[in-house]
Design a protein around this motif. Structure first.
Motif, PDB file in Angstrom:
ATOM      1  N   ALA A  50      11.844  27.544  -6.105  1.00 32.23           N
ATOM      2  CA  ALA A  50      11.154  27.851  -5.209  1.00 32.23           C
ATOM      3  C   ALA A  50       9.908  27.827  -6.326  1.00 32.23           C
ATOM      4  O   ALA A  50       9.839  28.262  -6.381  1.00 32.23           O
ATOM      5  CB  ALA A  50      11.927  28.605  -4.387  1.00 32.23           C
ATOM      6  N   PRO A  51       8.386  27.953  -4.687  1.00 28.97           N
ATOM      7  CA  PRO A  51       7.515  27.840  -5.476  1.00 28.97           C
ATOM      8  C   PRO A  51       7.419  29.967  -4.796  1.00 28.97           C
ATOM      9  O   PRO A  51       8.409  29.815  -3.407  1.00 28.97           O
ATOM     10  CB  PRO A  51       6.275  27.051  -3.644  1.00 28.97           C
ATOM     11  N   ARG A  52       6.694  30.342  -5.379  1.00 29.69           N
ATOM     12  CA  ARG A  52       6.538  31.302  -5.136  1.00 29.69           C
ATOM     13  C   ARG A  52       5.211  32.011  -3.875  1.00 29.69           C
ATOM     14  O   ARG A  52       4.608  31.106  -3.369  1.00 29.69           O
ATOM     15  CB  ARG A  52       5.077  32.072  -6.481  1.00 29.69           C
ATOM     16  N   ILE A  53       5.872  32.841  -2.785  1.00 38.61           N
ATOM     17  CA  ILE A  53       5.686  33.032  -1.885  1.00 38.61           C
ATOM     18  C   ILE A  53       4.272  34.602  -2.013  1.00 38.61           C
ATOM     19  O   ILE A  53       4.959  35.662  -2.427  1.00 38.61           O
ATOM     20  CB  ILE A  53       6.701  33.622  -1.022  1.00 38.61           C
ATOM     21  N   ARG A  54       3.197  34.477  -1.374  1.00 41.07           N
ATOM     22  CA  ARG A  54       1.883  35.758  -1.458  1.00 41.07           C
ATOM     23  C   ARG A  54       2.887  36.998  -0.436  1.00 41.07           C
ATOM     24  O   ARG A  54       2.955  36.489   0.348  1.00 41.07           O
ATOM     25  CB  ARG A  54       0.206  35.282  -1.012  1.00 41.07           C
ATOM     26  N   VAL A  55       2.492  37.474  -0.871  1.00 42.46           N
ATOM     27  CA  VAL A  55       3.286  39.109  -0.512  1.00 42.46           C
ATOM     28  C   VAL A  55       2.038  39.659   0.555  1.00 42.46           C
ATOM     29  O   VAL A  55       1.013  39.497  -0.056  1.00 42.46           O
ATOM     30  CB  VAL A  55       3.610  40.500  -0.545  1.00 42.46           C
ATOM     31  N   ALA A  56       1.796  39.534   1.900  1.00 42.63           N
ATOM     32  CA  ALA A  56       0.863  40.110   2.636  1.00 42.63           C
ATOM     33  C   ALA A  56       0.755  40.511   3.615  1.00 42.63           C
ATOM     34  O   ALA A  56       2.464  40.996   4.314  1.00 42.63           O
ATOM     35  CB  ALA A  56      -0.576  38.406   2.977  1.00 42.63           C
ATOM     36  N   GLY A  68      18.881  34.013  -7.326  1.00 41.18           N
ATOM     37  CA  GLY A  68      17.590  33.957  -8.270  1.00 41.18           C
ATOM     38  C   GLY A  68      16.351  34.137  -7.812  1.00 41.18           C
ATOM     39  O   GLY A  68      15.336  34.677  -8.231  1.00 41.18           O
ATOM     40  N   ALA A  69      16.819  34.724  -6.641  1.00 44.46           N
ATOM     41  CA  ALA A  69      15.086  35.578  -5.518  1.00 44.46           C
ATOM     42  C   ALA A  69      14.825  36.776  -6.729  1.00 44.46           C
ATOM     43  O   ALA A  69      15.610  36.664  -7.111  1.00 44.46           O
ATOM     44  CB  ALA A  69      15.596  36.079  -4.297  1.00 44.46           C
ATOM     45  N   ALA A  70      13.272  36.569  -6.474  1.00 38.82           N
ATOM     46  CA  ALA A  70      12.712  38.181  -7.214  1.00 38.82           C
ATOM     47  C   ALA A  70      11.352  38.207  -6.922  1.00 38.82           C
ATOM     48  O   ALA A  70      11.080  36.867  -5.886  1.00 38.82           O
ATOM     49  CB  ALA A  70      12.648  37.640  -9.115  1.00 38.82           C
ATOM     50  N   ALA A  71      11.226  39.556  -7.159  1.00 38.13           N
ATOM     51  CA  ALA A  71       9.810  39.461  -6.928  1.00 38.13           C
ATOM     52  C   ALA A  71       8.547  39.580  -8.385  1.00 38.13           C
ATOM     53  O   ALA A  71       9.426  39.424  -9.185  1.00 38.13           O
ATOM     54  CB  ALA A  71       9.395  40.987  -6.417  1.00 38.13           C
TER      55      ALA A  71
END
Length: 287
Positions: free
Chosen positions: A236-242, A174-177
């Motif tokens: 899963a918690p979202r993770i900020r792209v940086a 289920g991984a996604a952006a």
């Protein structure tokens, strides 16, 4: 190496200058010229810049040790990590004295240039010394339990393709952006991603789909900002792209990407004040 020109009875009057070396382990070595007796006990003070309207908290004090004639040296170890934010650098000549801002000297950031993404421990803790706009020495710090490090961004037609590497998480089912419209929690555009192992990934953002999702401002309205995240697995918690793992403290004015025109709006990726990745959709000005 110093801005000191005069010395008062209780210490330096002019602002000293600090040279900083970043070592591979994340340690910071600061060298300062202070014309004080070796019996003195000056300290380096790193003070977290408070948010607007909030008071200052407790800073981080580090002893300055004698390192030669009028030379002093402080070592800021990698642990404990600095809280995420901007830390202004000062010298305190003796207990009870007023703090003196440090001017920026030479900054050796070679240990940061390679990015150091291979085998980096988590949480991700980053420190980058830099010169502020008003000419002072400061340290930009990040601390993130989970992090998605942005890599190459390729613009093609009406889309952008982003590569990234995960830290503190693994890609699963289920991984996604996702792109989340700033200020509107319910406006979310989910995007399929391509996994390359359990940490590396890529995904493509179609600007036209953002506009169709209500991400396009009307004529004369303010820009719409979409913040970019990765969801490593379902639930899963979202993770900020940086982009944090190099030697650039402020990417916003350094990495400027061209805009793509879509009818009455334009879209472009950009890095925020905190080096996070976002997409800005802006109305085109009437000619």
């Amino acid at each position: 190496m110093s801005g000191v020109e005069r010395v008062g009875p209780s210490g330096p009057v002019e602002k000293p200058r600090g040279e900083v070396t970043v070592e591979k382990e994340g340690r910071l070595v600061v060298r300062v010229r202070l014309p004080l007796p070796t019996s003195a006990r000056p300290q380096l003070l790193l003070q977290l810049r408070p948010k607007k309207g909030e008071p200052e908290g407790t800073g981080r004090h580090v002893e300055l040790e004698p390192a030669g004639q009028d030379q002093w040296r402080a070592v800021l170890e990698a642990a404990p990590a600095l809280e995420e934010g901007r830390w202004d650098a000062y010298v305190v000549g003796a207990p009870g004295e007023e703090r003196t801002p440090l001017l920026p000297g030479l900054r050796d950031l070679r240990a940061l240039v390679s990015g150091g993404s291979d085998g980096r421990p988590t949480p991700v803790a980053v420190r980058i010394p830099y010169a502020t706009k008003d000419g002072r020495l400061a340290v930009r710090a990040w601390w993130r339990a989970m992090h998605a490090e942005a890599g190459r961004i390729v613009l093609a037609g009406d889309s952008m393709t982003v590569t990234a590497r995960l830290f503190g998480a693994r890609l699963g089912k289920g991984a996604a952006a996702s792109l989340n419209r700033r200020g509107q929690d319910t406006a979310v555009r989910r995007i399929a991603l391509r996994a390359e192992g359990d940490q590396d990934l890529s995904f493509t953002v179609d600007y036209e789909e953002l506009v169709a999702e209500g991400g396009g401002p009307g004529a004369g309205k303010a820009p719409v900002i979409w913040d970019v995240y990765v969801h490593p697995a379902t639930g899963a918690p979202r993770i900020r792209v940086a982009r944090l793992l190099d030697d650039i403290a402020d990417r916003k004015a350094v990495f400027v990407y061209p805009a793509t025109v879509l009818g009455g709006v334009s879209a472009r990726p950009y890095y925020t004040f905190d080096n996070d990745l976002s997409v800005e959709v802006t109305p085109q000005r009437a000619r």
